[in-house]
Design an enzyme around this catalytic site. Structure first.
Site, PDB file in Angstrom:
ATOM      1  N   GLU A   1     -15.167 -76.087  27.994  1.00 29.49           N
ATOM      2  CA  GLU A   1     -15.228 -77.485  27.522  1.00 29.49           C
ATOM      3  C   GLU A   1     -13.821 -78.027  27.237  1.00 29.49           C
ATOM      4  O   GLU A   1     -13.502 -79.173  27.556  1.00 29.49           O
ATOM      5  CB  GLU A   1     -16.082 -77.572  26.249  1.00 29.49           C
ATOM      6  CG  GLU A   1     -16.189 -79.000  25.743  1.00 29.49           C
ATOM      7  CD  GLU A   1     -16.712 -79.094  24.323  1.00 29.49           C
ATOM      8  OE1 GLU A   1     -17.695 -78.425  23.990  1.00 29.49           O
ATOM      9  OE2 GLU A   1     -16.117 -79.863  23.542  1.00 29.49           O
TER      10      GLU A   1
ATOM     11  N   CYS B   1     -20.013 -81.894  17.259  1.00 24.92           N
ATOM     12  CA  CYS B   1     -21.463 -82.117  17.296  1.00 24.92           C
ATOM     13  C   CYS B   1     -22.050 -81.217  16.216  1.00 24.92           C
ATOM     14  O   CYS B   1     -21.700 -80.040  16.128  1.00 24.92           O
ATOM     15  CB  CYS B   1     -21.983 -81.733  18.677  1.00 24.92           C
ATOM     16  SG  CYS B   1     -23.651 -81.121  18.663  1.00 24.92           S
TER      17      CYS B   1
HETATM   18 FE1  F3S Z   1     -24.139 -80.822  23.230  1.00 31.79          FE
HETATM   19 FE2  F3S Z   1     -23.918 -80.163  20.737  1.00 31.79          FE
HETATM   20 FE3  F3S Z   1     -25.527 -78.848  22.297  1.00 31.79          FE
HETATM   21  S1  F3S Z   1     -22.257 -80.712  22.096  1.00 31.79           S
HETATM   22  S2  F3S Z   1     -24.606 -78.942  24.301  1.00 31.79           S
HETATM   23  S3  F3S Z   1     -25.737 -80.997  21.698  1.00 31.79           S
HETATM   24  S4  F3S Z   1     -24.265 -77.940  20.722  1.00 31.79           S
END
Ligand code: F3S
Length: 250
Positions: A125, A189
């Site tokens: 990433e 996230c």
């Molecule tokens: Fe996206 Fe968060 Fe899952 S960045 S892939 S929702 S761990």
């Protein structure tokens, strides 16, 4: 003994969407009689990888290994040069990039300032995100690297989506003292943090914990270690058949 499933257990929204995209593309390729490739492993889960393989999905490590057909891009995202390479091969791209990762790409691509990207240098990433920067991009992995950064007038600071919040706060506190024009955009996230918190809450009360996930996944290992610290009777399995016999007998 009652069995309780932790809140937020299962795939995060990004991985769920990527897997749905993959299964749909694999079925479509089968119906049309064309190949379906996946650039790298779709997710770090042997069962999911096997299920896709059973549907005919072929893993490749570079777009040049694929000849026409569909190509799947995983949730970690890829740099612009990979999209270009897939198009040059005439491949039909099915993009499983997580929406949070896409948003990170858009933020760095729009920046006029140098980008400070906090995260693990070798993580796909981070490498993909660096590829979207139009200005200088420096990856900062830890506090020591933040301290060693040469003085800068201004910079945009962002973060790998799964980086721990405490580490982001510690590193940006150092950067704020060194860079007068520092703009911070926290791009973490919270799905991983929420999972860990829910698992810890359960591990505090449970007699035994079963963590289900890939032994190859860093996130699963962190979850296992967090549970083990609070509940010594914790096991990590990839399938139900791996649960040790008598595990539930307290
Ligand atoms: Fe996206 Fe968060 Fe899952 S960045 S892939 S929702 S761990």
């Amino acid at each position: 003994m009652p069995c309780v499933i932790a809140a937020h257990a299962g795939y995060c929204a990004g991985v769920k969407k990527a897997m749905e995209t993959a299964f749909q593309a694999a079925r479509e390729a089968r119906e049309k009689g064309i190949p379906c490739y996946c650039l790298g492993e779709m997710i770090h889960n042997p069962q999911a990888t096997f299920a896709l393989h059973e549907l005919g999905v072929i893993r490749v490590d570079d777009p040049t290994e694929a000849k026409e057909g569909i190509i799947l891009l995983r949730s970690h995202g890829v740099g612009p040069q990979v999209y270009a390479a897939c198009s040059a091969q005439g491949l039909d791209i099915r993009d499983g990039t997580c929406a949070y990762v896409k948003a990170l790409h858009q933020i760095v691509a729009a920046s006029e300032m140098p980008v400070l990207l906090i995260g693990e240098r070798h993580h796909p990433e981070v490498q993909a995100t660096a590829g979207w920067c139009r200005t200088e991009c420096r990856v900062i992995e830890n506090i020591e690297e933040a301290k060693a950064l040469p003085p800068m007038e201004k910079a945009l600071c962002v973060c790998q989506t799964t980086y721990p919040m405490e580490a982001w706060e510690g590193i940006t506190a150092i950067l704020a003292k060194k860079i007068p024009g520092l703009e911070k955009k926290c791009t973490i996230c919270l799905a991983t943090a929420r999972r860990q918190e829910a698992a810890r809450e359960l591990a505090k009360k449970a007699d035994a914990m079963i963590v289900v996930g890939s032994k190859m996944s860093a996130n699963t290992r962190k979850l296992y270690e967090a549970c083990l610290a609070l509940c010594p009777r914790t096991c990590l399995v990839e399938r139900a058949a791996e649960i040790p016999p008598h595990f539930g007998n307290i």
